[in-house]
Motif scaffolding. Structure first.
Motif, PDB file in Angstrom:
ATOM      1  N   ARG A 144       0.449   4.272  -2.632  1.00  0.00           N
ATOM      2  CA  ARG A 144       0.110   5.648  -2.220  1.00  0.00           C
ATOM      3  C   ARG A 144       1.118   6.663  -2.768  1.00  0.00           C
ATOM      4  O   ARG A 144       0.766   7.802  -3.082  1.00  0.00           O
ATOM      5  CB  ARG A 144       0.049   5.762  -0.699  1.00  0.00           C
ATOM      6  CG  ARG A 144      -1.054   4.954  -0.040  1.00  0.00           C
ATOM      7  CD  ARG A 144      -2.435   5.475  -0.351  1.00  0.00           C
ATOM      8  NE  ARG A 144      -3.449   4.546   0.122  1.00  0.00           N
ATOM      9  CZ  ARG A 144      -4.601   4.297  -0.487  1.00  0.00           C
ATOM     10  NH1 ARG A 144      -4.899   4.935  -1.610  1.00  0.00           N
ATOM     11  NH2 ARG A 144      -5.458   3.441  -0.005  1.00  0.00           N
ATOM     12  N   LEU A 145       2.369   6.246  -2.889  1.00  0.00           N
ATOM     13  CA  LEU A 145       3.394   7.125  -3.451  1.00  0.00           C
ATOM     14  C   LEU A 145       3.078   7.441  -4.921  1.00  0.00           C
ATOM     15  O   LEU A 145       3.105   8.603  -5.343  1.00  0.00           O
ATOM     16  CB  LEU A 145       4.776   6.474  -3.329  1.00  0.00           C
ATOM     17  CG  LEU A 145       5.957   7.287  -3.845  1.00  0.00           C
ATOM     18  CD1 LEU A 145       6.112   8.583  -3.057  1.00  0.00           C
ATOM     19  CD2 LEU A 145       7.242   6.476  -3.762  1.00  0.00           C
ATOM     20  N   LYS A 194      -3.599  10.870   3.033  1.00  0.00           N
ATOM     21  CA  LYS A 194      -2.266  11.485   3.074  1.00  0.00           C
ATOM     22  C   LYS A 194      -2.412  13.000   3.091  1.00  0.00           C
ATOM     23  O   LYS A 194      -2.979  13.587   2.161  1.00  0.00           O
ATOM     24  CB  LYS A 194      -1.420  11.047   1.865  1.00  0.00           C
ATOM     25  CG  LYS A 194      -0.952   9.597   1.963  1.00  0.00           C
ATOM     26  CD  LYS A 194       0.009   9.249   0.849  1.00  0.00           C
ATOM     27  CE  LYS A 194       1.368   9.885   1.056  1.00  0.00           C
ATOM     28  NZ  LYS A 194       2.371   9.438   0.074  1.00  0.00           N
ATOM     29  N   GLU A 219       0.829  -1.207   0.000  1.00  0.00           N
ATOM     30  CA  GLU A 219       0.000   0.000   0.000  1.00  0.00           C
ATOM     31  C   GLU A 219       0.869   1.265   0.000  1.00  0.00           C
ATOM     32  O   GLU A 219       0.544   2.256  -0.642  1.00  0.00           O
ATOM     33  CB  GLU A 219      -0.954   0.023   1.199  1.00  0.00           C
ATOM     34  CG  GLU A 219      -1.893   1.221   1.142  1.00  0.00           C
ATOM     35  CD  GLU A 219      -2.934   1.255   2.252  1.00  0.00           C
ATOM     36  OE1 GLU A 219      -3.741   2.203   2.254  1.00  0.00           O
ATOM     37  OE2 GLU A 219      -2.938   0.355   3.118  1.00  0.00           O
ATOM     38  N   THR A 220       2.008   1.215   0.695  1.00  0.00           N
ATOM     39  CA  THR A 220       2.896   2.383   0.761  1.00  0.00           C
ATOM     40  C   THR A 220       3.370   2.780  -0.632  1.00  0.00           C
ATOM     41  O   THR A 220       3.360   3.958  -1.000  1.00  0.00           O
ATOM     42  CB  THR A 220       4.102   2.100   1.670  1.00  0.00           C
ATOM     43  OG1 THR A 220       3.623   1.711   2.954  1.00  0.00           O
ATOM     44  CG2 THR A 220       4.984   3.315   1.811  1.00  0.00           C
TER      45      THR A 220
END
Length: 196
Positions: free
Chosen positions: A70-71, A97, A66-67
């Motif tokens: 999201r980036l 975010k 997920e990280t």
């Protein structure tokens, strides 16, 4: 509707509309007719992410977690926000975010708020693979995600309650509600303060 939307388009001054909300809230389905009525272009942020990454969103989650997703999502939002006169269907978690909010607020943020039971019914009927919503544990996971995100969604400029309306009807409702955010400039001493 196109004629009546014309002055609204002028009042928007090119500001983009960002549709936020949970998976299954109808952001893409509502965004298309909304863009058409306004004479705006429509962008599905998730589709752009898949083009940029050259793979599907489930594959991105599998590869980068997920990280990583999201980036990429933030990078795509940054690129989209450089354009104007768009209706953008965003991913459900884009609101989580803080750095994304600066970009979202360059336009008008509209939360499509669908009741939890209706969301569950829609998602159960939807064959789309959603990495954060395993079918086996759909109800409790949906509840968990919605409880986490609700406070972020509440930061939207406009909250539109969606019940059983067709996407076209939701789009018409948004067009009716938008003018309340677009007051014409008036001298400071005559400005009325509205408390919401």
């Amino acid at each position: 509707m196109a004629d009546s939307a014309f002055p609204l388009k002028q009042r928007l001054g090119g500001r983009s509309l960002y549709l936020v909300g949970m998976m299954g809230s109808g952001k893409t389905e509502t965004g298309r007719p909304l863009a058409k009525q306004l004479g705006y272009s429509f962008v599905d942020a998730d589709a752009v992410i898949e083009q940029v990454a050259d793979c599907t969103i489930p594959e991105i989650f599998k590869r980068d977690g997920e990280t990583g997703f999201r980036l990429i999502e933030s990078q795509v939002l940054s690129a989209i926000s450089k354009h104007h006169s768009l209706v953008v269907a965003t991913g459900g978690g884009i609101v989580t975010k803080s750095e994304n909010w600066g970009l979202l607020h360059s336009g008008i943020v509209i939360w499509l708020n669908v009741g939890q039971d209706r969301l569950l019914t829609r998602l159960e009927a939807d064959p789309t693979t959603r990495p954060l919503l395993p079918k086996a544990d759909l109800k409790s996971k949906l509840n968990e995600i919605l409880n986490h995100r609700r406070r972020f969604y509440c930061e939207a400029d406009l909250i539109v309650m969606v019940d059983g309306e067709a996407p076209d009807a939701v789009a018409v409702n948004i067009l009716k509600l938008l003018p309340s955010l677009l007051r014409d400039p008036i001298p400071t001493q005559r400005r009325e303060i509205n408390s919401h």
